[in-house]
Design a protein around this motif. Structure first.
Motif, PDB file in Angstrom:
ATOM      1  N   LYS A  52     -13.162  -0.977   5.839  1.00  0.00           N
ATOM      2  CA  LYS A  52     -13.647  -1.314   4.763  1.00  0.00           C
ATOM      3  C   LYS A  52     -14.946  -0.512   4.520  1.00  0.00           C
ATOM      4  O   LYS A  52     -15.564  -0.062   5.356  1.00  0.00           O
ATOM      5  CB  LYS A  52     -13.823  -2.881   4.506  1.00  0.00           C
ATOM      6  CG  LYS A  52     -12.735  -3.699   4.734  1.00  0.00           C
ATOM      7  CD  LYS A  52     -13.112  -5.220   4.804  1.00  0.00           C
ATOM      8  CE  LYS A  52     -11.791  -5.781   4.813  1.00  0.00           C
ATOM      9  NZ  LYS A  52     -12.222  -7.435   5.059  1.00  0.00           N
ATOM     10  N   PRO A  53     -15.314  -0.515   3.219  1.00  0.00           N
ATOM     11  CA  PRO A  53     -16.741   0.272   3.052  1.00  0.00           C
ATOM     12  C   PRO A  53     -17.868  -0.796   3.516  1.00  0.00           C
ATOM     13  O   PRO A  53     -17.575  -1.896   3.662  1.00  0.00           O
ATOM     14  CB  PRO A  53     -16.682   0.342   1.337  1.00  0.00           C
ATOM     15  CG  PRO A  53     -15.263   0.188   0.801  1.00  0.00           C
ATOM     16  CD  PRO A  53     -14.692  -0.574   1.962  1.00  0.00           C
ATOM     17  N   ASP A  57     -18.665   4.529   1.584  1.00  0.00           N
ATOM     18  CA  ASP A  57     -17.238   4.668   2.008  1.00  0.00           C
ATOM     19  C   ASP A  57     -16.845   5.699   2.700  1.00  0.00           C
ATOM     20  O   ASP A  57     -17.080   6.849   1.565  1.00  0.00           O
ATOM     21  CB  ASP A  57     -16.367   4.422   0.815  1.00  0.00           C
ATOM     22  CG  ASP A  57     -15.067   4.045   1.135  1.00  0.00           C
ATOM     23  OD1 ASP A  57     -14.590   4.065   2.243  1.00  0.00           O
ATOM     24  OD2 ASP A  57     -14.081   4.150   0.002  1.00  0.00           O
TER      25      ASP A  57
END
Length: 509
Positions: free
Chosen positions: A442-443, A456
């Motif tokens: 995930k970012p 990201d």
């Protein structure tokens, strides 16, 4: 019956072996320290003990905090974003979350905390067997309380809370005339190391110094070591730091040019009196970090004496970038003779903060690299594959809980005392200790005051105010080439992800 007793003995031995194999954990956190303020990150400040941890450990070049004291501490202690524990706008209680102390105490660890917390809870009530320290944000290092006989009134902003295990003091006025907060935090930890309960269990120590956060207070002998060092001025010190960073391989001059945005004032435009004042400020700041390093040396020596250093995982970081703020002191002496002493309450100011964050842009409160990127050292003689190396992958304070749970073979709860607990948001850094890649799906997200960001992969969208900027961090760590106009679709996508995250992460009152 004999078989049962034999089985019981075998199980007990296995459990004892299990406990012995798990590492001790020490997380050393400092306050308002810039990215270039350690010797091992390019500084002229004398930090031999921290530098040795780096030489025998791993230096991370992209470890992130939140840009502000109490949200960073909340992330570190809970493994969730500050927005998810209600610690994103003001310091209060950590909600819908468990602390490192609560998780590891349930796993059989001895849990210790000494230093600054910056919340409204006593950490003794949040899973720590001992807590000694400043429950508040900052304090006078010589005397966090009321005026003592024969001394001037302590410089201060307001009265501060202090905790010693289950007791909370408001204020805390130490009787010892030689009290100095950095030393006191260490002394408490060293006493706990000698307790039988600590010796027979793996332990976690959260050692959270409030240095080098203002006020600028340091021992005279430490200040004397840096007399004249900063007379060269802002530009000369910054350029020297940057060159050391390049020489040691910490930064790539092609990706990390010293762009000078923002830029400190031209030293030659200052009056002679201003130069004296500015040099003295940085001398005291350096002395504060020097004293932190001395105290870390005491901790390391105690572990050596006890034979526990080999299997102790030690982390070192800062809660945000260097500080350009004013102190807001209500009581303060600005007399030059009082500099560094109990009556003073000074800070380094914006120009030195820019130098301290070399080579990055901005400083504390900003979501640009200078505000959120911290030196990060991971040391573990028994568990590191490539000591002396750099790790250049993004990491975040939310990853510490996952790492410690992984190393300590602990269980992270879904419920705690009848409250639903937010799942861990980070990932374990143990693969990095083995020379492998960190697996993040995930970012990463940030939000503090007017600052916000999302990272990201290589791309980072960041703003201060309303307008988003876009950078390819793999090619532009200094955030000097804004790609917003060239890649509007990518920026719009990142901004949308951030909006969705913030809407979902923010807990209601």
């Amino acid at each position: 019956m004999k078989r049962f007793l034999a089985l019981l003995v075998a199980v007990s031995a296995a459990l004892s072996s299990f406990a012995d194999d798990r590492p001790n954990v020490i997380f050393i956190l400092v306050d308002d320290m810039g990215w270039s303020d350690l010797g091992c990150y390019g500084s002229e400040i004398d930090t031999p003990n921290i530098d040795q941890l780096a030489q025998d450990g791993i230096r991370f070049t992209q470890m992130y905090n939140t840009a502000k004291c109490f949200p960073s501490r909340a992330c570190l202690l809970t493994g969730v974003y500050a927005q998810q524990s209600g610690m994103d706008e003001s310091h209060g209680e950590m909600r819908n979350a468990v602390t490192l102390g609560e998780v590891l105490r349930d796993a059989g660890y001895r849990t210790l905390a000494s230093g600054k917390h910056h919340g409204t809870e006593n950490l003794y009530d949040r899973g720590f067997d001992h807590y000694y320290g400043l429950r508040d944000g900052c304090c006078n290092f010589w005397n966090p309380g009321f005026q003592r006989p024969g001394e001037p009134e302590p410089g201060h902003k307001r009265i501060r809370y202090w905790c010693i295990d289950e007791k909370t003091y408001y204020p805390y006025t130490p009787e010892d005339p030689n009290f100095y907060a950095t030393d006191a935090f260490t002394d408490a930890a060293l006493e706990w190391f000698d307790e039988p309960e600590t010796k027979k269990k793996p332990f976690i120590l959260y050692l959270s110094y409030n240095a080098p956060h203002y006020p600028l207070h340091a021992w005279p002998e430490d200040i004397a070591k840096y007399e004249g060092v900063y007379d060269e001025g802002y530009q000369a010190i910054q350029e020297s730091r940057y060159q050391r960073q390049v020489d040691m391989g910490l930064v790539d001059p092609k990706k990390n040019p010293l762009v000078g945005k923002p830029q400190a004032r031209d030293w030659n435009t200052l009056s002679d009196a201003e130069k004296v004042t500015e040099s003295k400020r940085m001398e005291i700041y350096a002395a504060m970090l020097d004293r932190v390093d001395q105290n870390i040396g005491k901790v390391l020596e105690k572990l050596r004496q006890q034979g526990r250093l080999e299997n102790t995982m030690i982390f070192f970081a800062s809660d945000n970038g260097a500080c350009a703020e004013e102190t807001g002191a209500k009581v303060v002496s600005m007399t030059p003779e009082d500099a560094g002493k109990v009556a003073s309450f000074d800070t380094v100011g914006e120009d030195w903060a820019i130098v301290q964050n070399t080579p990055f842009r901005y400083y504390k409160n900003y979501s640009h690299e200078g505000g959120i990127c911290t030196p990060f050292i991971a040391y573990w003689p028994k568990g590191l594959k490539k000591p002396g190396s750099f790790n250049r992958e993004p990491a975040h304070f939310i990853d510490i809980m996952a790492t410690v749970v992984d190393a300590g073979k602990a269980a992270y709860p879904k419920w705690h005392h009848g409250t639903s607990i937010t799942p861990m948001q980070g990932v374990s850094l143990l693969p990095a200790f083995k020379g492998k890649s960190i697996k993040r799906g995930k970012p990463l997200f940030w939000k503090w005051k007017q600052g916000a960001a999302i990272r990201d992969g290589n791309y980072k969208a960041v703003r201060w105010g309303d307008d988003w900027e876009l950078y390819d961090i793999s090619k532009d760590r200094n955030e000097s080439r804004n790609l917003a106009a060239k890649e509007p679709e990518r920026l719009a996508n990142l901004a949308k992800q951030w909006e969705d995250w913030h809407a979902s992460a923010k807990i209601s009152d």
